[in-house]
Scaffold this active site. Structure first.
Site, PDB file in Angstrom:
ATOM      1  N   PRO A  34       9.506  60.602  30.536  1.00  0.00           N
ATOM      2  CA  PRO A  34      10.023  59.810  31.654  1.00  0.00           C
ATOM      3  C   PRO A  34       9.103  59.855  32.880  1.00  0.00           C
ATOM      4  CG  PRO A  34      11.784  61.109  30.664  1.00  0.00           C
ATOM      5  CD  PRO A  34      10.509  61.552  30.010  1.00  0.00           C
ATOM      6  N   VAL A  41       5.763  60.081  33.039  1.00  0.00           N
ATOM      7  CA  VAL A  41       4.641  59.148  32.878  1.00  0.00           C
ATOM      8  C   VAL A  41       5.176  57.710  32.753  1.00  0.00           C
ATOM      9  CG1 VAL A  41       2.576  58.590  31.541  1.00  0.00           C
ATOM     10  CG2 VAL A  41       3.221  60.973  31.881  1.00  0.00           C
ATOM     11  N   GLU A  73       9.622  53.670  25.908  1.00  0.00           N
ATOM     12  CA  GLU A  73      10.332  54.535  24.950  1.00  0.00           C
ATOM     13  C   GLU A  73      10.153  55.955  25.459  1.00  0.00           C
ATOM     14  OE1 GLU A  73      11.989  53.703  22.101  1.00  0.00           O
ATOM     15  OE2 GLU A  73      11.624  51.560  22.161  1.00  0.00           O
ATOM     16  N   CYS A 127      11.518  63.236  20.114  1.00  0.00           N
ATOM     17  CA  CYS A 127      12.201  62.653  21.282  1.00  0.00           C
ATOM     18  C   CYS A 127      13.705  62.627  21.087  1.00  0.00           C
ATOM     19  CB  CYS A 127      11.686  61.249  21.541  1.00  0.00           C
ATOM     20  SG  CYS A 127      11.812  60.176  20.113  1.00  0.00           S
TER      21      CYS A 127
HETATM   22  P1  NAD Z   1       3.266  62.038  27.891  1.00  0.00           P
HETATM   23  O1  NAD Z   1       4.093  61.113  28.702  1.00  0.00           O
HETATM   24  O2  NAD Z   1       2.684  63.234  28.518  1.00  0.00           O
HETATM   25  O3  NAD Z   1       2.014  61.240  27.248  1.00  0.00           O
HETATM   26  C1  NAD Z   1       2.167  60.035  26.552  1.00  0.00           C
HETATM   27  C2  NAD Z   1       0.895  59.221  26.692  1.00  0.00           C
HETATM   28  O4  NAD Z   1       0.671  58.915  28.063  1.00  0.00           O
HETATM   29  C3  NAD Z   1      -0.362  59.895  26.171  1.00  0.00           C
HETATM   30  O5  NAD Z   1      -1.137  58.930  25.463  1.00  0.00           O
HETATM   31  C4  NAD Z   1      -1.071  60.347  27.442  1.00  0.00           C
HETATM   32  O6  NAD Z   1      -2.474  60.347  27.329  1.00  0.00           O
HETATM   33  C5  NAD Z   1      -0.634  59.318  28.449  1.00  0.00           C
HETATM   34  N1  NAD Z   1      -0.548  59.865  29.821  1.00  0.00           N
HETATM   35  C6  NAD Z   1      -0.278  61.142  30.189  1.00  0.00           C
HETATM   36  N2  NAD Z   1      -0.247  61.252  31.534  1.00  0.00           N
HETATM   37  C7  NAD Z   1      -0.514  60.015  32.032  1.00  0.00           C
HETATM   38  C8  NAD Z   1      -0.610  59.459  33.343  1.00  0.00           C
HETATM   39  N3  NAD Z   1      -0.415  60.223  34.426  1.00  0.00           N
HETATM   40  N4  NAD Z   1      -0.878  58.151  33.463  1.00  0.00           N
HETATM   41  C9  NAD Z   1      -1.042  57.368  32.375  1.00  0.00           C
HETATM   42  N5  NAD Z   1      -0.959  57.831  31.113  1.00  0.00           N
HETATM   43  C10 NAD Z   1      -0.700  59.128  30.933  1.00  0.00           C
HETATM   44  O7  NAD Z   1       4.165  62.396  26.646  1.00  0.00           O
HETATM   45  P2  NAD Z   1       3.842  63.389  25.467  1.00  0.00           P
HETATM   46  O8  NAD Z   1       3.825  64.777  25.997  1.00  0.00           O
HETATM   47  O9  NAD Z   1       2.664  62.920  24.686  1.00  0.00           O
HETATM   48  O10 NAD Z   1       5.149  63.165  24.549  1.00  0.00           O
HETATM   49  C11 NAD Z   1       6.342  63.834  24.777  1.00  0.00           C
HETATM   50  C12 NAD Z   1       7.343  62.940  25.524  1.00  0.00           C
HETATM   51  O11 NAD Z   1       7.466  61.694  24.887  1.00  0.00           O
HETATM   52  C13 NAD Z   1       8.733  63.534  25.511  1.00  0.00           C
HETATM   53  O12 NAD Z   1       9.378  63.302  26.751  1.00  0.00           O
HETATM   54  C14 NAD Z   1       9.431  62.752  24.409  1.00  0.00           C
HETATM   55  O13 NAD Z   1      10.831  62.748  24.492  1.00  0.00           O
HETATM   56  C15 NAD Z   1       8.833  61.411  24.594  1.00  0.00           C
HETATM   57  N6  NAD Z   1       8.895  60.628  23.365  1.00  0.00           N
HETATM   58  C16 NAD Z   1       9.694  59.522  23.309  1.00  0.00           C
HETATM   59  C17 NAD Z   1       9.796  58.792  22.129  1.00  0.00           C
HETATM   60  C18 NAD Z   1      10.659  57.577  21.993  1.00  0.00           C
HETATM   61  O14 NAD Z   1      10.499  56.870  21.007  1.00  0.00           O
HETATM   62  N7  NAD Z   1      11.558  57.302  22.914  1.00  0.00           N
HETATM   63  C19 NAD Z   1       9.062  59.211  21.025  1.00  0.00           C
HETATM   64  C20 NAD Z   1       8.263  60.325  21.137  1.00  0.00           C
HETATM   65  C21 NAD Z   1       8.171  61.023  22.309  1.00  0.00           C
END
Ligand code: NAD
Length: 468
Positions: free
Chosen positions: A197, A199, A217, A251
């Site tokens: 959430p 990001v 998502e 997630c």
């Molecule tokens: P994250 O938000 O840290 O990263 C996701 C993507 O965003 C990565 O590709 C990363 O490089 C990029 N990113 C990171 N920081 C950024 C920024 N400041 N600006 C732009 N891009 C940025 O998430 P994560 O740690 O990779 O995944 C875990 C999270 O994702 C958990 O909250 C999980 O619940 C959620 N998730 C949701 C779903 C869904 O389908 N709803 C599925 C899987 C994971």
């Protein structure tokens, strides 16, 4: 951190896709899209062994879990899209309304254009490629930015895509946060983001600058409720699967469990038995996936330490060594503890006994709307009451997580857990623009055009008498 973002290369990749937009509008119809999806399916089949190896290298994901949760869901998404695409993409007729009498109306689903897909690390293949399936099915091109935390899988995706698609259709840009932000500055037509959430807010703010449409998502804390009359064995089985598969890094994993106080002991016993049956070698059991990074392993340890220092009790300690973390159960969690506020995203399950269902509902409603809600119980009326009194992206009754796998259900969150939906036709619609087309046949409306004196006034008065 990204080691020097190649901004020029990113802008060039975007320009190449933008230049192809017009050609794709007319030359990338249903047959071409179905062919593109078949190419992707063949590439995944060819690379199956490499995919299993990459996920093992990235976070020790067991082969069966990789096949079940990474490869098969994408292949199923492709199969479903290929089978139904002709219907989804069809222009639909809409019946005329009173004001539009004498016209014909159609809705034509159209590609949005150049799309950006940003994916997380926890299901690094599935969550990069499943949105790509919807994106291609809807006739778009895509730039895909997989997660930097799973370098083996992201590298493999980059190679597979380069070997399967021309860069004007699909390109992978590898990198971390800075790379993502360079991409987000470009005027994409649609952004499909899967991640946290926090990001998600950054992505939405970036989209506000270019007015790109977004699908978010996201994640959050998905609760489970176990009622007094639940089948406890069944609840333990599904909750253990949902919480401990992928080491809890899912997630839609049940984040915590509200269990009716009268069945708390039986539930704990059943859960311990499930853990004992599936993990006999402690935290380092090879059947358990690892935590993705040292940072996340340390985060989980500090969540536990913080909770224990404030009075929580580990009622099952799975142990933690480096990036290995065994299934753990924790009780006496209170709102002052970080574990009660933050998405846990690891194999630690808070168990919260309750007496009063209304209190559980109030606790759920006091938080951001979760991505999933799990209810276990035999009383259908109670289940319906809980569903009606709460909000969440999705709900599962007497099981966990499987709603993700139903191609006919929209998969997504609501507000804090996201917006828009993925999978099947819902994914196709996320990447499409429904264009309204109205054609004049014999519209009588010019009879009331100005000047209004005389006939238009008389007609309007008549219409008001009939319909007003
Ligand atoms: P994250 O938000 O840290 O990263 C996701 C993507 O965003 C990565 O590709 C990363 O490089 C990029 N990113 C990171 N920081 C950024 C920024 N400041 N600006 C732009 N891009 C940025 O998430 P994560 O740690 O990779 O995944 C875990 C999270 O994702 C958990 O909250 C999980 O619940 C959620 N998730 C949701 C779903 C869904 O389908 N709803 C599925 C899987 C994971």
């Amino acid at each position: 951190m990204d080691g020097g973002v190649d901004t020029l290369a990113i802008e060039r990749a975007f320009a190449v896709q933008k230049a192809g937009v017009e050609a794709r509008r007319t030359g990338f119809g249903v047959p071409e899209r179905r062919a593109a999806l078949s190419r992707l399916a063949r590439a995944i089949r060819r690379e199956e062994a490499a995919i299993v190896a990459a996920l093992r290298a990235d976070f020790g994901k067991p082969e069966v879990e990789t096949i079940l949760t990474e490869i098969l869901p994408v292949q199923e998404e492709i199969r479903h899209a290929r089978r139904h695409l002709r219907r989804w993409a069809r222009t639909r007729r809409v019946a005329p309304t009173l004001a539009t009498f004498g016209t014909s109306a159609r809705i034509r689903p159209e590609a949005r254009g150049v799309c950006l897909i940003i994916s997380p690390w926890n299901y690094p293949l599935n969550l990069a490629l499943a949105p790509l399936v919807s994106c291609l099915a809807a006739g778009n091109s895509a730039i895909l930015k997989p997660s930097e935390l799973t370098p083996a899988t992201s590298g493999l995706i980059a190679r597979m895509i380069a070997e399967t698609f021309p860069p004007e259709l699909v390109t992978v840009v590898e990198g971390g946060k800075e790379t993502a932000q360079t991409l987000l500055a470009l005027p994409f037509d649609h952004i499909f983001f899967t991640g946290s959430p926090e990001v998600g807010r950054v992505v939405m703010a970036a989209a506000a600058r270019t007015l790109a449409s977004v699908t978010l998502e996201l994640g959050g804390k998905s609760p489970s409720i176990i009622a007094a009359d639940a089948d406890i064995e069944n609840a333990a089985r599904w909750i253990a699967f949902g919480k401990f598969a992928n080491a809890g890094q899912t997630c839609i994993a049940p984040d915590h469990v509200f269990v009716h106080a009268s069945v708390r002991d039986r539930f704990l016993q059943a859960l311990r038995a499930r853990i004992a049956a599936t993990c006999t070698a402690g935290a380092r059991d090879p059947r358990l996936a690892r935590i993705v990074s040292d940072h996340h392993a340390a985060r989980l340890k500090s969540l536990t330490a913080d909770a224990l220092s404030k009075g929580a009790r580990l009622v099952h300690d799975g142990g933690a060594e480096g990036r290995a973390h065994g299934p753990s159960l924790i009780e006496a969690v209170t709102p002052e503890m970080a574990i009660d506020r933050e998405e846990i995203f690891g194999p630690i399950l808070p168990i919260i006994p309750y007496e009063d269902e209304a209190e559980v509902i109030a606790r759920i409603n006091a938080r951001p709307k979760p991505l999933a809600l799990y209810i276990f119980g035999r009383d259908r009326a109670r289940t319906d009451r809980i569903i009606a009194a709460t909000s969440s992206g999705g709900v599962c009754v007497n099981l966990t997580m499987l709603h993700y796998s139903h191609a006919g259900l929209p998969f997504g969150g609501v507000n804090g857990s996201g917006m828009g939906a993925a999978h099947g036709e819902h994914g196709f619609r996320a990447f499409s623009h429904d264009r309204a087309i109205l054609t004049n046949r014999f519209s009588p409306l010019p009879l009331v055009f100005p000047p209004y004196e005389g006939r238009p006034q008389r007609l309007v008065a008549l219409l008001r008498r009939i319909f007003g």
